[in-house]
Scaffold this active site. Structure first.
Site, PDB file in Angstrom:
ATOM      1  N   PHE A 104       2.667   0.977 -23.012  1.00  0.00           N
ATOM      2  CA  PHE A 104       2.960   2.088 -23.443  1.00  0.00           C
ATOM      3  C   PHE A 104       1.981   2.564 -22.356  1.00  0.00           C
ATOM      4  CE2 PHE A 104       5.033   2.047 -27.417  1.00  0.00           C
ATOM      5  CZ  PHE A 104       5.456   0.469 -27.633  1.00  0.00           C
ATOM      6  N   TYR A 138      15.647   3.167 -15.102  1.00  0.00           N
ATOM      7  CA  TYR A 138      13.897   2.631 -14.537  1.00  0.00           C
ATOM      8  C   TYR A 138      13.298   1.852 -16.057  1.00  0.00           C
ATOM      9  CZ  TYR A 138       8.528   1.597 -15.335  1.00  0.00           C
ATOM     10  OH  TYR A 138       7.312   0.880 -15.670  1.00  0.00           O
ATOM     11  N   ALA A 161       4.111  -5.511  -9.030  1.00  0.00           N
ATOM     12  CA  ALA A 161       3.901  -4.549  -7.725  1.00  0.00           C
ATOM     13  C   ALA A 161       5.168  -3.513  -8.266  1.00  0.00           C
ATOM     14  CB  ALA A 161       4.274  -5.006  -6.237  1.00  0.00           C
ATOM     15  N   LEU A 200       0.924  -1.052  -0.074  1.00  0.00           N
ATOM     16  CA  LEU A 200       0.310  -0.207  -0.405  1.00  0.00           C
ATOM     17  C   LEU A 200       0.864   1.508  -0.222  1.00  0.00           C
ATOM     18  CD1 LEU A 200      -2.663  -1.274   2.380  1.00  0.00           C
ATOM     19  CD2 LEU A 200      -2.812  -1.011   0.009  1.00  0.00           C
ATOM     20  N   LEU A 220       7.766  -6.871  -0.520  1.00  0.00           N
ATOM     21  CA  LEU A 220       7.621  -7.945  -1.855  1.00  0.00           C
ATOM     22  C   LEU A 220       9.589  -8.278  -1.301  1.00  0.00           C
ATOM     23  CD1 LEU A 220       6.928  -7.278  -5.133  1.00  0.00           C
ATOM     24  CD2 LEU A 220       6.754  -9.470  -3.764  1.00  0.00           C
ATOM     25  N   GLY A 251      -0.811   1.504  -3.664  1.00  0.00           N
ATOM     26  CA  GLY A 251      -1.791   1.768  -3.618  1.00  0.00           C
ATOM     27  C   GLY A 251      -2.808   1.942  -2.409  1.00  0.00           C
ATOM     28  N   SER A 274       8.748   2.887 -10.229  1.00  0.00           N
ATOM     29  CA  SER A 274       8.027   2.583 -11.743  1.00  0.00           C
ATOM     30  C   SER A 274       8.104   4.889 -11.561  1.00  0.00           C
ATOM     31  CB  SER A 274       6.745   1.885 -12.266  1.00  0.00           C
ATOM     32  OG  SER A 274       5.945   3.101 -11.514  1.00  0.00           O
TER      33      SER A 274
END
Ligand SMILES: NC(=O)c1ccc[n+]([C@@H]2O[C@H](COP(=O)([O-])OP(=O)(O)OC[C@H]3O[C@@H](n4cnc5c(N)ncnc54)[C@H](O)[C@@H]3O)[C@@H](O)[C@H]2O)c1
Length: 337
Positions: A170, A142, A75, A34, A53, A37, A78
């Protein structure tokens, strides 16, 4: 009925995919810490494991307590700009989280794995539309971190027989057409929600980065793929992995839209002005990024249902106008209850 583990399923693309899987009658477990999220984005009846994770013990426990038929791995860190300030963290985290997750999946006998990869793999492409044979040459940490994750998975394929799909998205855009979910990032870096927030007076005026590109109106052209079409691609790819051991697809709309077209469309759909100013180019931004989605269409039968920019923006606008504070809006909280 199958059961899938969805990492990052409380985030934007992940939550729309969770919804699509539930609608197909599949069982889903979401693993998300979270950090980006939202609990409210996880549909009622779906188990949410709140965990990082990188906590390998917790990840192992999730596999020990459920039998999964596949993993969809959303996850990740990004943000392109952030990745250029903290390249080591991006590469270390995105690679190691993917590798340990794949290892846990293999050990548990869960042999289908779908990675959220990115068009950032292609850097400054030599031709448009960008197909799967285009040169891989990321220009951000990234993009490099996702390439490293793809490479790591190749070894899980070769050595352990893990069936893997890398989906190079994309620009994901839009919202659930029924208004149950939308895009709510903090910070927000994507053009369409930024333009909508500016129109609603919920965010700063928009900056158009560069107006002197070699494009018809001088602004950058990007491929916006509707998030429910993206979710549908995941469902189809899970099926394809039953037939083929390893696939890579570029997932895009196949049409390009300029920054000015986005602004004009937000204005038309919302009936409001988008306050904006023209700024300098950002380093690392190619003039045009548009996908070829031919391979995805041919091999999976995928067909985008929300191709027009107007349609994409209409769904994004509807959700944000109804949820001005995103998932912390009272409407989102009562919908999730
Ligand atoms: N949105 C796009 O346009 C786009 C384009 C290309 C690729 N992608 C990739 O698709 C994926 C999903 O993108 P999104 O826009 O939905 O992002 P998002 O930030 O909305 O969702 C990611 C989710 O993962 C969770 N998360 C992140 N790190 C975690 C960790 N270590 N442990 C547990 N949970 C963690 C976050 O809390 C969030 O809910 C990402 O991997 C991204 O790189 C997105």
């Amino acid at each position: 009925m199958s059961r899938f583990l969805i990492t990052g399923g409380a985030g934007y693309v992940g939550s729309h995919t969770v919804l699509a899987l539930r609608e197909r009658g599949e069982e889903v477990v979401v693993l998300d810490d979270l950090r980006q999220g939202h609990r409210e984005a996880v549909p009622p009846g779906v188990e949410l494991v709140v965990a990082d994770l990188s906590d390998r013990k917790q990840v192992k426990e999730v596999f020990a307590s459920h039998k999964f038929d596949g993993v969809l791995h959303f996850a990740a860190l990004s943000l392109v700009g952030e990745s250029m300030r903290e390249p080591m963290r991006y590469m270390a985290e995105n690679l190691s989280n993917t590798l340990w997750l794949a290892e846990a999946a293999v050990k548990a006998g869960c042999m289908r794995f779908v990675l959220s990869s990115t068009a950032a793999l292609f850097g400054f492409p030599k031709y448009i539309p960008i197909d799967e044979n285009a040169e891989i040459a990321p220009v951000s940490a990234y993009g490099e971190s996702k390439l490293m994750a793809e490479t790591g998975l190749k070894w899980a394929e070769r050595v352990h027989g893990l069936r893997t799909a890398s989906l190079r998205y994309f620009n994901a855009a839009g919202a659930d057409p029924q208004g149950r979910l939308g895009e709510d990032h903090n910070p927000e870096t994507h053009l369409i929600p930024l333009a909508i927030n500016a129109a609603l007076g919920l965010g700063p005026e928009l900056t158009v980065f560069g107006t002197d590109y070699d494009t018809p109106d001088g602004t950058c052209i990007r491929d916006y793929v509707h998030v429910t079409d993206l979710a549908d691609a995941h469902l189809r790819v899970l099926d394809v992995l039953n037939e083929r051991p390893s696939v890579r697809y570029n997932v895009g709309n196949g049409n390009g839209y300029s920054v000015r077209e986005v602004i004009e469309t937000v204005q038309r759909v919302s009936g409001r002005k988008v306050p904006y100013r023209e700024g300098a180019r950002r380093p690392g931004d190619p003039a045009v990024l548009v996908a070829s989605n031919q391979r995805l269409r041919e091999e999976t039968g995928w067909q985008p249902r929300h191709e027009s920019l107007e349609d994409i923006i209409r769904t994004a606008w509807a959700w944000r106008a109804a949820h001005p504070q995103g998932f912390s809006s009272p409407a989102a909280k009562s919908e999730a209850a």
